[in-house]
Motif scaffolding. Structure first.
Motif, short mmCIF file in Angstrom:
data_model
loop_
_atom_site.label_atom_id
_atom_site.label_comp_id
_atom_site.label_asym_id
_atom_site.label_seq_id
_atom_site.Cartn_x
_atom_site.Cartn_y
_atom_site.Cartn_z
N LYS A 63 4.77 25.20 31.44
CA LYS A 63 4.57 25.41 32.87
C LYS A 63 5.87 25.09 33.62
O LYS A 63 6.70 24.30 33.16
N ASN A 87 2.89 33.95 39.29
CA ASN A 87 1.75 33.04 39.16
C ASN A 87 0.45 33.83 39.05
O ASN A 87 -0.45 33.48 38.28
N PHE A 102 2.87 28.52 37.33
CA PHE A 102 3.96 28.30 38.26
C PHE A 102 3.47 27.53 39.48
O PHE A 102 2.37 27.80 40.00
N SER A 103 4.28 26.61 39.95
CA SER A 103 4.01 25.97 41.24
C SER A 103 5.32 25.87 42.02
O SER A 103 6.40 25.80 41.42
N PRO A 117 -0.30 25.97 40.77
CA PRO A 117 -0.31 26.79 39.55
C PRO A 117 -1.71 27.31 39.23
O PRO A 117 -2.69 26.58 39.34
#
Length: 474
Positions: A241, A266, A272-273, A283
């Motif tokens: 991640k 995402n 994904f963040s 995420p």
């Protein structure tokens, strides 16, 4: 899933690890906050990860010590002693691939004077480095046509000169990294964080937190997260991640493009963040692994982009190309300059086609820049070729233009397309010059022969002039 990378071999830099301890940071290691004493321990090192205290005071201390030791400060990375071994390994990997650091602009500066130096009357001058993007000419084959970096810069700090290449005004440059993200050939890179370092980090398994040097927490630190392209993000995501964090500064206003890219990725693969002051992307559940196969030159992000999209069904902007058949002369400039071969020429015995593959187009608009038909600017509206975002994604190769091939009346070599020869005839007549089809429809050698015999008589034998490289030839 194992990443199978194939890249141009680069010499790896030897990296040392130096442990520093002080009253603020009680660990094992060298115990002193005197920059001269620390410098004495660093001498002889090429690149070093300093494991100590990550705060403004100590970062300043370590930089001064590195300068006193004669080390390029861009080959020094600081890891807080509380961050663990994984952080040390990540920073070693960055420095091992730090070959761009030697290309940074040198700035001489005076070091703070110690009591001992004051008594001796010594003043030390060190060579500092400016951590702003550098242009690597050997990696840029497109500067005579491409303006992506120039167009990406909101500060007008980059100009593309067709003769001299990419020129960066460091007085205007704020190191936002948008030009680095925009370059499909990786010809613009930060000295402190090479493109190769990003790809090598992708091989390290595990989740990654990525931020900038202003972040005091445990993270992989870049000059600015705005330097990350979609290719970079997917590469990093292939091993875990990815958490992107911006602590906030004047450059955070430039992250709209990054926000959009992260949202799309995402939604496609999750994991994904992104946190920016006033903005947050959480995420999504990880749905699948990222598959990356071998391709010839990893630093070529244009090629990497196509590989990644193709193998992972990732969301992508699709482009459409149109040709104005009234002014296009099939000169082939667009196909010759296209960096991804999205535009190609296909020949047959009596015709040629200009083909377009939307799966390879990256929307760079170099084809517009090099098109000779239309105005002298780069306006897509008045050029023979036009590139625009497609309303729907299409994956079939289509024919944009087709024209008759004209071959030499003597030897059969290709002279050009019918439209290009018609343009030559038109221009010559406008300038009051004679232009017979018998002359026009010949290759350069047989045109010269035709003109020679017409002037001197048909019975005169034509002998092409020999140059210095033709000596000894029969």
């Amino acid at each position: 899933m194992e990443n199978n990378f194939l890249s141009t071999p680069l010499i790896k830099i030897k990296v040392d690890v130096f442990y520093h301890s002080c009253p603020h940071n009680v660990t094992s290691g060298f115990y002193s906050c005197d920059p001269e004493e620390i410098a004495s321990k660093l001498k002889g090192m090429k690149a070093v990860v300093i494991v100590g205290k990550y705060d403004e005071e100590h970062i300043k201390l370590y930089k001064e010590a590195a300068l006193r030791a004669g080390i390029n400060p861009l080959l020094v990375r600081v890891v807080d002693a509380t961050w663990g071994e994984n952080s040390i390994e990540e920073n070693k990997k960055i420095l091992e691939n730090g070959w761009v650091a030697e290309l940074a602009l040198v700035e001489e500066k005076g070091l703070p004077v110690s009591r001992r130096e004051l008594i001796k009357g010594e003043l030390k001058i060190a060579k500092d480095r400016i951590d702003k993007p550098v242009w690597i000419s050997d990696m840029c084959r497109l500067y005579r046509a491409c303006t992506l970096c120039q167009d990406s810069c909101p500060y007008n700090a980059i100009k593309v000169d067709k003769k001299n290449g990419v020129i960066i005004d460091y007085n205007k440059c704020v190191a936002c990294g948008l030009c680095v993200a925009s370059c499909p050939m990786s010809a613009l890179q930060f000295p402190s964080f090479s493109q190769q370092a990003i790809f090598e980090l992708s091989k390290i398994k595990g989740d990654k937190r990525i931020s900038c040097y202003k972040d005091t927490g445990n993270s992989i630190k870049l000059p600015c997260i705005g330097m990350l392209s979609a290719v970079d993000l997917v590469m990093l995501r292939s091993s875990g991640k990815v958490e992107l964090y911006c602590p906030g500064c004047e450059l955070s206003k430039n992250l709209d493009g990054l926000k959009s890219t992260v949202e799309d990725l995402n939604n496609a693969v999750g994991g994904f963040s992104l946190t920016v002051p006033g903005y947050n992307i959480q995420p999504k559940e990880v749905e699948k692994n990222i598959k990356i196969e071998q391709f010839s030159f990893l630093a070529n992000k244009a090629e990497g982009r196509q590989n990644i999209i193709k193998n992972n069904n990732l969301p992508d902007i699709s482009y459409e190309v149109q040709i104005n058949e009234k002014i296009c002369t099939m000169c082939e400039s667009c196909a010759k300059w296209c960096p991804t071969n999205a535009l190609t020429i296909e020949y047959s015995n009596d015709s040629e086609k200009l083909l377009f593959n939307p799966d390879k187009c990256i929307g760079c608009k170099i084809c517009i820049n090099v098109c000779p038909e239309g105005d002298n600017g780069c306006s897509s509206g008045s050029k023979a070729i036009k590139v625009f975002t497609a309303k729907e994604v299409k994956h079939e190769i289509k024919t944009l233009m087709k024209d008759e091939i004209v071959r030499c009346r003597v030897c059969g070599a290709i002279v050009g397309s019918r439209k290009s020869l018609n343009l030559v005839k038109k221009v010559m007549k406008e300038r009051g010059l004679e232009c017979e089809d018998e002359w026009l429809e010949r290759c350069p050698t047989h045109r010269a022969e035709y003109s020679y015999k017409k002037f001197f008589g048909k019975e005169v034998r034509f002998k092409p002039r020999r140059g210095p490289n033709d000596l000894g030839r029969v």
